[in-house]
Write a protein that holds these residues in place. Structure first.
Motif, PDB file in Angstrom:
ATOM      1  N   ASP A  92       7.017 -10.361   8.125  1.00 60.01           N
ATOM      2  CA  ASP A  92       7.921  -9.769   7.131  1.00 60.01           C
ATOM      3  C   ASP A  92       7.144  -8.951   6.105  1.00 60.01           C
ATOM      4  N   PHE A  93       5.994  -9.461   5.688  1.00 55.59           N
ATOM      5  CA  PHE A  93       5.170  -8.740   4.722  1.00 55.59           C
ATOM      6  C   PHE A  93       4.549  -7.494   5.351  1.00 55.59           C
ATOM      7  N   PHE A  94       4.123  -7.600   6.594  1.00 55.69           N
ATOM      8  CA  PHE A  94       3.619  -6.412   7.301  1.00 55.69           C
ATOM      9  C   PHE A  94       4.683  -5.318   7.286  1.00 55.69           C
ATOM     10  N   LYS A  95       5.913  -5.685   7.633  1.00 56.12           N
ATOM     11  CA  LYS A  95       6.999  -4.717   7.693  1.00 56.12           C
ATOM     12  C   LYS A  95       7.287  -4.117   6.321  1.00 56.12           C
ATOM     13  N   ALA A  96       7.378  -4.960   5.302  1.00 57.87           N
ATOM     14  CA  ALA A  96       7.675  -4.478   3.944  1.00 57.87           C
ATOM     15  C   ALA A  96       6.565  -3.565   3.427  1.00 57.87           C
ATOM     16  N   ASP A  97       5.312  -3.940   3.677  1.00 59.07           N
ATOM     17  CA  ASP A  97       4.185  -3.114   3.245  1.00 59.07           C
ATOM     18  C   ASP A  97       4.230  -1.742   3.907  1.00 59.07           C
ATOM     19  N   CYS A  98       4.577  -1.712   5.191  1.00 62.97           N
ATOM     20  CA  CYS A  98       4.630  -0.435   5.913  1.00 62.97           C
ATOM     21  C   CYS A  98       5.795   0.424   5.422  1.00 62.97           C
ATOM     22  N   GLU A  99       6.900  -0.206   5.089  1.00 61.49           N
ATOM     23  CA  GLU A  99       8.052   0.550   4.594  1.00 61.49           C
ATOM     24  C   GLU A  99       7.761   1.210   3.254  1.00 61.49           C
ATOM     25  N   ARG A 100       6.958   0.576   2.424  1.00 54.53           N
ATOM     26  CA  ARG A 100       6.605   1.182   1.134  1.00 54.53           C
ATOM     27  C   ARG A 100       5.348   2.054   1.257  1.00 54.53           C
ATOM     28  N   ALA A 101       4.778   2.101   2.462  1.00 55.97           N
ATOM     29  CA  ALA A 101       3.598   2.924   2.780  1.00 55.97           C
ATOM     30  C   ALA A 101       2.332   2.460   2.071  1.00 55.97           C
ATOM     31  N   ARG A 102       2.316   1.196   1.617  1.00 56.10           N
ATOM     32  CA  ARG A 102       1.109   0.603   1.024  1.00 56.10           C
ATOM     33  C   ARG A 102       0.778  -0.665   1.794  1.00 56.10           C
ATOM     34  N   PRO A 103      -0.096  -0.571   2.792  1.00 54.09           N
ATOM     35  CA  PRO A 103      -0.312  -1.689   3.715  1.00 54.09           C
ATOM     36  C   PRO A 103      -1.307  -2.722   3.209  1.00 54.09           C
TER      37      PRO A 103
END
Length: 236
Positions: A74-85
């Motif tokens: 879930d955190f991987f996905k959220a980080d990618c959606e905000r473009a800050r991994p």
């Protein structure tokens, strides 16, 4: 105590039953300073939800990011959606402290995400970002209040860095990662970016910042104000 030894002791004492743990952050990259901490990502299938906690142990400030085998996705996905991994980067670069055989697969996930990059902006998002960047640039150009200019310039710096990186399919940064992300993309642009804002903060001269913003916008049609619309739809 050396960083890796401290990390191993910490995991043995605080998370003895976890399935895996990796140490990441500036210490791993060789960029640590006198105030750097140890960033440790823990994978434990017994925790119900992800959490973050801070400690001072073995002479080190330690930040621990605890995940189960659902929450990290879930955190991987959220980080990618905000473009800050943030989490994918920590896992990718992390030195393995302990592993029950799960880390390699998670590292592969992180590496694949980092290589793929963020989703490119669509036409409407690009127009909105052009408009927002233009708006802040105009605020800086028109301002005669030095106190306000300091914070307008700060916002402008963040928006320029974001615009450049997102339009090129690259990850963005935050705080010190603004410059790091720009350097990873284009060292020459990063140098001119820093120089422009350094001159402004030291002297108040805006020309280099304005030129830089216009250079970035020019590739996508320049400044945008007249004709921009959002949410209007097909109203009668």
């Amino acid at each position: 105590m050396q960083p890796l030894e401290a990390a191993k002791r910490f995991i043995a004492d605080k998370f003895p039953n976890c399935q895996a743990a990796v140490m990441a952050g500036s210490v791993v990259r060789g960029e640590h300073t006198a105030t750097s901490d140890l960033d440790i990502v823990v994978f434990d299938d017994k925790v119900e939800s992800a959490y973050r906690e801070s400690f001072i142990e073995y002479g080190w400030p330690i930040e621990v990011f605890v995940h189960n085998f659902t929450s990290y996705k879930d955190f991987f996905k959220a980080d990618c959606e905000r473009a800050r991994p943030s989490l994918p980067r920590m896992v990718s670069e992390g030195i393995i402290i302990i592993d029950s055989g799960v880390v390699c697969a998670i590292k592969d996930e992180a590496n694949d995400l980092l290589k793929t990059g963020p989703v490119m902006w669509d036409k409407d998002t690009l127009a909105t970002r052009r408009y927002m960047l233009t708006d802040v640039l105009d605020d800086l150009i028109g301002s005669t209040n030095r106190a306000e200019e300091l914070f307008i310039a700060n916002t402008l710096a963040v928006k320029i860095h974001e615009f450049v990186l997102r339009t090129n399919g690259k990850w963005v940064g935050d705080s010190k990662w603004v410059v790091r992300a720009l350097n990873q993309f284009d060292e020459d642009f990063a140098r001119r970016f820093v120089q422009a804002f350094d001159v402004f903060y030291k002297t108040g001269a805006k020309d280099e910042v304005i030129e830089l913003a216009d250079e970035v916008l020019k590739l996508y049609g320049g400044r945008l104000f007249e004709g921009y619309s959002m949410g209007k739809g097909d109203r009668i």
